[in-house]
Structure formats: C-alpha cells, structure tokens
Design an enzyme around this catalytic site. Structure first.
Site, PDB file in Angstrom:
ATOM      1  N   ARG A  23      36.882  -5.395-122.904  1.00  0.00           N
ATOM      2  CA  ARG A  23      37.313  -5.151-124.288  1.00  0.00           C
ATOM      3  C   ARG A  23      38.464  -6.076-124.707  1.00  0.00           C
ATOM      4  O   ARG A  23      39.331  -5.681-125.492  1.00  0.00           O
ATOM      5  CB  ARG A  23      37.737  -3.693-124.486  1.00  0.00           C
ATOM      6  CG  ARG A  23      36.606  -2.702-124.336  1.00  0.00           C
ATOM      7  CD  ARG A  23      35.656  -2.833-125.519  1.00  0.00           C
ATOM      8  NE  ARG A  23      34.640  -1.793-125.495  1.00  0.00           N
ATOM      9  CZ  ARG A  23      34.742  -0.638-126.132  1.00  0.00           C
ATOM     10  NH1 ARG A  23      35.780  -0.360-126.866  1.00  0.00           N
ATOM     11  NH2 ARG A  23      33.766   0.233-126.054  1.00  0.00           N
ATOM     12  N   ARG A  27      41.042  -4.179-130.880  1.00  0.00           N
ATOM     13  CA  ARG A  27      42.063  -3.681-131.802  1.00  0.00           C
ATOM     14  C   ARG A  27      43.499  -3.811-131.345  1.00  0.00           C
ATOM     15  O   ARG A  27      44.418  -3.554-132.111  1.00  0.00           O
ATOM     16  CB  ARG A  27      41.771  -2.209-132.125  1.00  0.00           C
ATOM     17  CG  ARG A  27      40.589  -2.044-133.042  1.00  0.00           C
ATOM     18  CD  ARG A  27      40.193  -0.607-133.139  1.00  0.00           C
ATOM     19  NE  ARG A  27      39.794  -0.118-131.827  1.00  0.00           N
ATOM     20  CZ  ARG A  27      39.349   1.105-131.593  1.00  0.00           C
ATOM     21  NH1 ARG A  27      39.289   1.978-132.556  1.00  0.00           N
ATOM     22  NH2 ARG A  27      38.999   1.464-130.381  1.00  0.00           N
ATOM     23  N   ARG A  36      39.368  -7.627-139.147  1.00  0.00           N
ATOM     24  CA  ARG A  36      38.782  -6.306-139.399  1.00  0.00           C
ATOM     25  C   ARG A  36      39.255  -5.673-140.712  1.00  0.00           C
ATOM     26  O   ARG A  36      38.609  -4.749-141.220  1.00  0.00           O
ATOM     27  CB  ARG A  36      39.091  -5.368-138.224  1.00  0.00           C
ATOM     28  CG  ARG A  36      38.153  -5.524-137.066  1.00  0.00           C
ATOM     29  CD  ARG A  36      36.802  -4.826-137.309  1.00  0.00           C
ATOM     30  NE  ARG A  36      36.902  -3.398-137.053  1.00  0.00           N
ATOM     31  CZ  ARG A  36      36.935  -2.457-137.974  1.00  0.00           C
ATOM     32  NH1 ARG A  36      36.878  -2.786-139.252  1.00  0.00           N
ATOM     33  NH2 ARG A  36      37.022  -1.191-137.648  1.00  0.00           N
ATOM     34  N   ASP A  72      28.228  -5.099-129.241  1.00  0.00           N
ATOM     35  CA  ASP A  72      28.387  -3.758-128.683  1.00  0.00           C
ATOM     36  C   ASP A  72      27.113  -3.389-127.940  1.00  0.00           C
ATOM     37  O   ASP A  72      26.041  -3.907-128.254  1.00  0.00           O
ATOM     38  CB  ASP A  72      28.657  -2.735-129.793  1.00  0.00           C
ATOM     39  CG  ASP A  72      29.181  -1.426-129.222  1.00  0.00           C
ATOM     40  OD1 ASP A  72      30.404  -1.326-129.013  1.00  0.00           O
ATOM     41  OD2 ASP A  72      28.371  -0.537-128.931  1.00  0.00           O
ATOM     42  N   TYR A 147      23.560   7.858-125.580  1.00  0.00           N
ATOM     43  CA  TYR A 147      23.947   7.755-126.995  1.00  0.00           C
ATOM     44  C   TYR A 147      22.780   8.116-127.910  1.00  0.00           C
ATOM     45  O   TYR A 147      22.950   8.802-128.919  1.00  0.00           O
ATOM     46  CB  TYR A 147      24.472   6.350-127.321  1.00  0.00           C
ATOM     47  CG  TYR A 147      25.868   6.137-126.782  1.00  0.00           C
ATOM     48  CD1 TYR A 147      26.976   6.616-127.469  1.00  0.00           C
ATOM     49  CD2 TYR A 147      26.084   5.485-125.575  1.00  0.00           C
ATOM     50  CE1 TYR A 147      28.258   6.457-126.975  1.00  0.00           C
ATOM     51  CE2 TYR A 147      27.363   5.309-125.065  1.00  0.00           C
ATOM     52  CZ  TYR A 147      28.445   5.802-125.772  1.00  0.00           C
ATOM     53  OH  TYR A 147      29.703   5.646-125.269  1.00  0.00           O
TER      54      TYR A 147
END
Ligand code: CP3
Length: 339
Positions: A23, A27, A36, A72, A147
């Site tokens: 990752r 963020r 973003r 992703d 998921y």
C-alpha cells in the site's frame, strides 16, 4: 533498471536488501491526497496517466526498490457483472453480492485486454519510464470470493462459510470462475510488461488448515502454475502462519509474511527453495527513529539465512503514518543491509 528486487526474488546475491511497502501508494502521502481531491478512487484507477503517476510517487518520494501497480484487487470483478463502490467510510461495497446458484451463473468471464484496458495502458506507460521493477497483482480467488459473497469486508464471514459448508457445488463454481478470470488478468498484466506478480490472500487466515488446503490453495496453485517461470510470484497470505507448509506448497518463488512470526522461524520452516518478504509491524513506524532502526536491524539479522529477502511491512502501511518515518525505514534497510 535497478534489478535488486528481482534478484532477491530469485535468490541471487544482492548488494543490499531491497525494500518496498505494501500500500505504498495511498492516503498517507500528501501528493496522493492532492490527486484524490479531484477524482474518486475508482476514477483514479481507471485513468492511466493518473494511475501511473501515483504508482511512481513512492518510488520518487521513499526510494523503494519496486513499484506496485496502482489498482485494487476488486477492479477485475466489475466486468464480471459486479456493482462495485468504494465508500470513504466502509471501504469496498458490492451492491449485488452473490449467494445463489443463479447469481453465480450470471457472472461473466472477462476479457482483460478489452474490459480492463485501462490497467494494461497504465502498465505500458510505466514500463516505458520506470527505473525499478513493476509488481502486478491480483487477489487470491478465496479472498476475492469473500468480497463477492459478503458484499464487503466482514467480521466472521458467515455468508462465505455458509456457502462453503452448505452449498459446496456453488462455492466451487464461483471459485473456478474467479480463478479463470484471475489467470487471464495476470497473464495480460505480464504481457503488458510487469516484472513480478503478488497474490494477496488477505482472508486466508479465517479458514481451518483443512479448508484452506482444499478450497483455497488449489486455486492459488493453478494460478501460479499458469504463470510458470515467466515472472517471479510472491504469495502473501495474511494471518496464516500456522499454515506455512501449505503456503510453501503453492510453488510461489517468494512467500510474504505478516508480523506475527519471527522471520528466522519462518525461514527455518520454509527452507532454501523460496525467498522471503516481510515483516515489520506497520505500527512500528509510529515509534521513535531509534526503535525503527533497531527493529529493522532485528529483521535483517533474522533473515540472514534466507535464500533471498525482500524487506516489507507485515501488512499495508496505515494512512496515519508519517512520510518521514517511511523514508527513515527505507534508508535504514538500505544502510544496515549494505554488504
Ligand atoms: O500501493 C499499493 O499497494 C497498490 C495499490 C493497492 C490498493 N489496494 C489501493 C487501494 C493494492 C495492492 C490493494 C490491494 C487490496 N485491496 C487488498 C489486499 C491487501 C490488503 O490490504 O490486505 C484488499 C483486501 C483490498 C480491498 C480494499 N481496497 C479495501 C479493504 C479498501 C478500503 C480500506 C483501505 O485500506 O483503504 C480498499 C481501498 C483502497 N485500495 C485504497 C487504496 C489506495 C484507498 C482508497 C482511497 O480512498 O484513496
């Protein structure tokens, strides 16, 4: 191109231990957040120039030895017929989760070159200019299936386990479809130019070893065997240290570890046929520089007997992490491992 990462994957001698961070584009980086502000996460994934830009940000800012494609694990499920949203608060949300035989039958086989052309284009932009290897990736079929069945992240995965224990035929149908799609997706990433593949099995650890060996691992093996020797494969199964022998039987060239195991113990277990990736607790980056340096040194020492070692965190870097601490860790790995 700096090949240190690829050499460590293959177990060849390196001048220092290569490092990247799961990752690493995300963020915690102000440069990422700036982009973003203008586009949502899905749009960012689907805009090759922007996806390529954020893929490269950590290479420039942190000095890591590999880049990971910005995308992703759920991106390939949209063209299967899944309605996917990334919610700011809940993470991924699937508006039409699959539970019944009919719902599974309606899911489609994907054509990655056509349905996910933005991924292929992003890779092509990157391989033209990047100075470190580019890692492509996919979720392990079981992790992706959770998921699709749960509709998002879950606490006890009851819907997934109900399907596994009550409707095995349907569960296997779903796993086969996801596996076929994952193989064609990864092969198209490799054709476009990625230098290695990581398979993320985030939810492997919710299964009993028996169920993991029968209902998850065979599908991972099928993917790894389809990739063959074209590029190194890293298999990262999270929270699954009690199943290391099974994980090794996947035939992955590199085994990724979370922080819950002493790296030297894992190496003793896994032997000399594989390289190791890991395994600093992401929260250690909230400690002092001194603590970080000490823990990096401990892992480097613990990994001395590995066939090859790629330094990484034991899971994704947290959004609250300070960029300075991440830079400090990368520098510490490079300095302390220089041979
Ligand atoms: O830098 C990189 O590692 C490359 C890009 C990448 C992302 N997700 C970007 C992302 C990779 C390799 C992933 C893998 C992924 N996605 C996994 C497996 C790894 C793991 O963490 O266990 C899983 C389970 C997912 C599913 C997912 N995507 C979740 C649960 C979430 C929300 C929670 C979170 O961690 O943010 C996402 C969203 C997501 N994927 C973001 C990013 C940068 C945040 C999106 C944003 O708001 O900007």
């Amino acid at each position: 191109m700096n090949e240190t990462f690829l050499r460590a994957c293959r177990g060849e001698k390196t001048d220092y231990t290569p490092v990247w961070i799961m990752r690493q584009a995300g963020r915690y980086l102000p440069e990422y957040l700036k982009i973003r502000e203008k586009v949502d996460f899905l749009t960012l994934c689907k805009t090759p120039l922007l996806a390529a830009e954020v893929t490269m940000q950590p290479v420039d800012i942190l000095g890591v030895d590999a880049a990971i494609l910005f995308s992703d694990i759920l991106i390939p499920v949209e063209p299967m017929g899944i309605k996917l949203e990334f919610s700011e608060t809940k993470g991924p949300v699937i508006h039409n989760p699959v539970k019944t035989s009919d719902e599974i039958k309606r899911l489609k086989n994907i054509n990655p070159e056509k349905d996910l052309s933005f991924v292929i284009e992003t890779i092509k932009i990157l391989v033209g200019k990047i100075k470190v290897p580019l890692i492509g990736f996919a979720g392990a079929p079981f992790t992706v299936a959770t998921y699709l069945i749960e509709g998002g992240t879950s606490k006890n995965f009851l819907h997934t386990k109900k399907m596994l224990y009550q409707s095995l035929k349907e569960f296997l149908q779903l796993m086969e479809l996801i596996t076929d799609n994952t193989i064609s997706y990864l092969l198209s990433q490799i054709r476009a130019g990625v230098h290695a593949i990581q398979i993320f099995d985030t939810w492997a650890g919710i299964l009993t070893p028996y169920d993991f060996s029968k209902y998850s691992l065979p599908f991972v093996k099928k993917i790894i065997s389809a990739i063959g020797n074209s590029v190194p494969v890293i298999y990262f199964a999270f929270n699954a240290n009690s199943m290391l022998e099974l994980i090794k039987s996947s035939s992955a060239e590199v085994i990724g570890l979370d922080w819950r195991i002493e790296i030297s113990n894992a190496i003793e277990n896994l032997g000399k046929d594989v390289s190791i990736q890991g395994n600093l607790d992401p929260c250690i980056l909230f400690g002092t520089d001194e603590l970080i340096r000490q823990r990096v040194a401990d892992i480097l020492k613990g990994a001395e007997k590995a066939r090859g070692h790629i330094f990484n965190l034991g899971h994704g870097i947290l959004p609250q992490t300070s960029v300075e601490k991440a830079i400090f860790m990368v520098k510490a790995v490079h300095e302390l491992s220089r041979r």
